[in-house]
Design a protein around this motif. Structure first.
Motif, PDB file in Angstrom:
ATOM      1  N   ARG A  37     -26.883 -60.786  61.019  1.00 26.19           N
ATOM      2  CA  ARG A  37     -27.638 -59.548  61.207  1.00 26.19           C
ATOM      3  C   ARG A  37     -28.884 -59.751  62.065  1.00 26.19           C
ATOM      4  N   THR A  38     -29.510 -60.913  61.956  1.00 28.53           N
ATOM      5  CA  THR A  38     -30.740 -61.143  62.726  1.00 28.53           C
ATOM      6  C   THR A  38     -30.491 -61.141  64.232  1.00 28.53           C
ATOM      7  N   THR A  39     -29.266 -61.426  64.644  1.00 30.38           N
ATOM      8  CA  THR A  39     -28.935 -61.351  66.069  1.00 30.38           C
ATOM      9  C   THR A  39     -29.158 -59.930  66.570  1.00 30.38           C
ATOM     10  N   LEU A  40     -28.739 -58.958  65.777  1.00 30.46           N
ATOM     11  CA  LEU A  40     -28.919 -57.563  66.160  1.00 30.46           C
ATOM     12  C   LEU A  40     -30.375 -57.124  66.012  1.00 30.46           C
ATOM     13  N   THR A  41     -31.054 -57.640  64.992  1.00 31.28           N
ATOM     14  CA  THR A  41     -32.466 -57.306  64.799  1.00 31.28           C
ATOM     15  C   THR A  41     -33.293 -57.791  65.984  1.00 31.28           C
ATOM     16  N   LYS A  42     -33.022 -59.011  66.433  1.00 31.22           N
ATOM     17  CA  LYS A  42     -33.743 -59.552  67.597  1.00 31.22           C
ATOM     18  C   LYS A  42     -33.404 -58.759  68.859  1.00 31.22           C
TER      19      LYS A  42
END
Length: 107
Positions: A37-42
């Protein structure tokens, strides 16, 4: 819902809200695409990378419209001296790869 125009200013909150309007969350997209999910958050912050491409795909809005100021990917080119000859810095040291003689080592 108001119709979206190309003049719409997209920030991370409006992008995320549009995803929610279309029935998606970042967690659901990440799970479906097999990424964290952090890939999309970044990607919401930077507008670059695979995450930004996925957000653009799920919203059906071009990357350039969502993040107009984002950096474009640059083509990284490695200089091929076999094809184009030595660079200027290599020409100055034509003997750089030549082993030193015993006299040069002693000096």
């Amino acid at each position: 819902m108001a119709k979206r125009t190309s003049q719409t200013k997209w920030d991370k909150h409006s992008i995320k809200a549009e995803l929610h309007r279309k029935g998606w969350t970042l967690t659901e997209i990440a799970a479906r695409e097999g990424m964290h999910r952090t890939t999309l958050t970044k990607a919401l912050e930077t507008g670059t990378g695979r995450g930004a491409e996925l957000i653009s795909k799920y919203l059906s809005i071009p990357l350039e419209e969502l993040w107009p100021d984002r950096r474009k990917r640059s083509a990284h080119v490695i200089y091929n001296s076999d094809k184009h000859g030595p660079s200027a810095s290599q020409k100055n040291r034509s003997l750089a790869d030549t082993p030193l003689s015993e006299a040069e080592v002693a000096a």
